[in-house]
Write an enzyme that holds these catalytic residues in place. Structure first.
Site, PDB file in Angstrom:
ATOM      1  N   ASP A  77       0.853  -1.178   0.000  1.00 48.94           N
ATOM      2  CA  ASP A  77       0.000   0.000   0.000  1.00 48.94           C
ATOM      3  C   ASP A  77       0.896   1.236   0.000  1.00 48.94           C
ATOM      4  O   ASP A  77       1.812   1.359   0.832  1.00 48.94           O
ATOM      5  CB  ASP A  77      -0.911   0.017   1.229  1.00 48.94           C
ATOM      6  CG  ASP A  77      -2.109  -0.915   1.072  1.00 48.94           C
ATOM      7  OD1 ASP A  77      -2.185  -1.615   0.046  1.00 48.94           O
ATOM      8  OD2 ASP A  77      -2.956  -0.946   1.995  1.00 48.94           O
ATOM      9  N   HIS A 128      -6.185   2.580  -4.633  1.00 43.94           N
ATOM     10  CA  HIS A 128      -6.372   2.703  -3.183  1.00 43.94           C
ATOM     11  C   HIS A 128      -7.197   3.952  -2.854  1.00 43.94           C
ATOM     12  O   HIS A 128      -7.198   4.387  -1.705  1.00 43.94           O
ATOM     13  CB  HIS A 128      -5.011   2.760  -2.491  1.00 43.94           C
ATOM     14  CG  HIS A 128      -5.027   2.376  -1.045  1.00 43.94           C
ATOM     15  ND1 HIS A 128      -5.860   1.410  -0.517  1.00 43.94           N
ATOM     16  CD2 HIS A 128      -4.302   2.834   0.006  1.00 43.94           C
ATOM     17  CE1 HIS A 128      -5.638   1.288   0.781  1.00 43.94           C
ATOM     18  NE2 HIS A 128      -4.708   2.156   1.128  1.00 43.94           N
ATOM     19  N   HIS A 132      -8.235   8.544   0.108  1.00 40.57           N
ATOM     20  CA  HIS A 132      -8.167   7.562   1.193  1.00 40.57           C
ATOM     21  C   HIS A 132      -9.312   7.723   2.196  1.00 40.57           C
ATOM     22  O   HIS A 132      -9.104   7.679   3.420  1.00 40.57           O
ATOM     23  CB  HIS A 132      -6.813   7.671   1.924  1.00 40.57           C
ATOM     24  CG  HIS A 132      -6.409   6.408   2.624  1.00 40.57           C
ATOM     25  ND1 HIS A 132      -6.571   6.221   3.983  1.00 40.57           N
ATOM     26  CD2 HIS A 132      -5.829   5.263   2.175  1.00 40.57           C
ATOM     27  CE1 HIS A 132      -6.109   5.032   4.326  1.00 40.57           C
ATOM     28  NE2 HIS A 132      -5.652   4.431   3.249  1.00 40.57           N
ATOM     29  N   HIS A 226       3.575  -2.053   3.853  1.00 40.22           N
ATOM     30  CA  HIS A 226       3.555  -0.629   3.547  1.00 40.22           C
ATOM     31  C   HIS A 226       4.965  -0.173   3.174  1.00 40.22           C
ATOM     32  O   HIS A 226       5.933  -0.492   3.879  1.00 40.22           O
ATOM     33  CB  HIS A 226       3.031   0.170   4.740  1.00 40.22           C
ATOM     34  CG  HIS A 226       1.567  -0.004   4.988  1.00 40.22           C
ATOM     35  ND1 HIS A 226       1.062  -1.088   5.680  1.00 40.22           N
ATOM     36  CD2 HIS A 226       0.492   0.742   4.602  1.00 40.22           C
ATOM     37  CE1 HIS A 226      -0.262  -0.992   5.731  1.00 40.22           C
ATOM     38  NE2 HIS A 226      -0.627   0.103   5.088  1.00 40.22           N
TER      39      HIS A 226
END
Length: 269
Positions: A77, A128, A132, A226
């Site tokens: 991510d 994504h 967010h 991440h």
């Protein structure tokens, strides 16, 4: 008076009978859910439980692969750049390992050269969302706009028009948001292996990241890491080499969907 009461009761009963049967379901369809599962241990797969399994199956979503195949699907991510993605890409290139990077609007704006490199080196770029948000708190149209903004900017940077995979921000979703995303052409990709790695001021060293991955690893694992984590960047090379020695093979999300029959026309990919 009794006649009036009877008429009112009859009218109320008629109203109840004629209400759409789906009213309650529609109201509940946007109930927010937070992704979670029982962690894998000793080579056993993670388990999200029957409720999540059914919901994911209904919407064509996935979180792990075949329990009988030692395949691994590496995903990252990318909310913002913290200086470690270039090292991660170097390792993936050296080890010939595919990955998927789920990017936000901030990442596309701030690190377009890295997004271009991801695409040029054969990695999948996933959606994504642009800002967010908690998708369950915004309208269908805003969800579609969030996704389209990421897709169109990714196309501008990479030249690749199609974007197939979505990871919901914060792991929050509902049956409504899954349906909206599916209608827009996206497959939800959840995960079966993760740990707290995103706190940049609480990094604990490469060994911590290595141990968290190796103790949870299992056949068909979809890893969520991440790229802001220094620990992950420092541990990744050893993780990949040691898992290869254990007989694991790193594959792409396209391979995962093909194995599940989730691609309508594999020749397009």
């Amino acid at each position: 008076m009794k006649t009036i009461v009877k008429i009112l009761l009859a009218s109320a009963l008629l109203l109840l009978i004629t209400l759409p049967a789906t009213t309650g379901a529609e109201e509940n369809s946007n109930s927010p859910m937070h992704w979670g599962f029982k962690k894998g241990r000793n080579g056993r797969q993670a388990d999200a439980g029957r409720m999540f399994e059914v919901i994911l199956e209904d919407h064509g979503a996935v979180y792990k692969g075949d329990k009988n195949s030692k395949d691994i699907y590496l995903t990252f991510d990318n909310g913002y750049e913290n200086g470690y993605t270039e090292k991660i890409l170097d390792i993936l290139k050296e080890e010939k390992v595919p990955a998927a990077f789920f990017v936000t609007g901030h990442y596309l704006d701030s690190a377009p050269e890295l997004v271009a490199r991801m695409a040029n080196e054969g990695h999948i770029i996933g959606n994504h969302s642009w800002h967010h948000p908690d998708l369950t708190k915004i309208s269908d149209e805003k969800i579609k706009k969030e996704l389209e903004m990421v897709r169109s900017e990714t196309e501008r940077i990479t030249g690749k028009k199609h974007m197939t995979y979505l990871r919901p921000p914060r792991g929050i979703f509902s049956e409504r948001t899954m349906a909206v995303a599916k209608e827009a052409g996206y497959t939800h990709i959840f995960w079966s292996l993760a740990f707290v790695d995103w706190n940049t001021d609480q990094q604990k060293g490469a060994q911590y990241s290595y141990d968290k991955i190796m103790t949870q690893i299992h056949p068909g694992a979809v890893l969520l890491l991440h790229t802001v984590s220094k620990d992950n960047a420092d541990a990744l090379g050893k993780v990949i080499r040691d898992l290869k020695e254990q007989g694991y093979e790193f594959k792409s999300l396209d391979d995962l969907m093909l194995s599940k029959g989730g691609m309508k026309d594999p020749m397009l990919y």
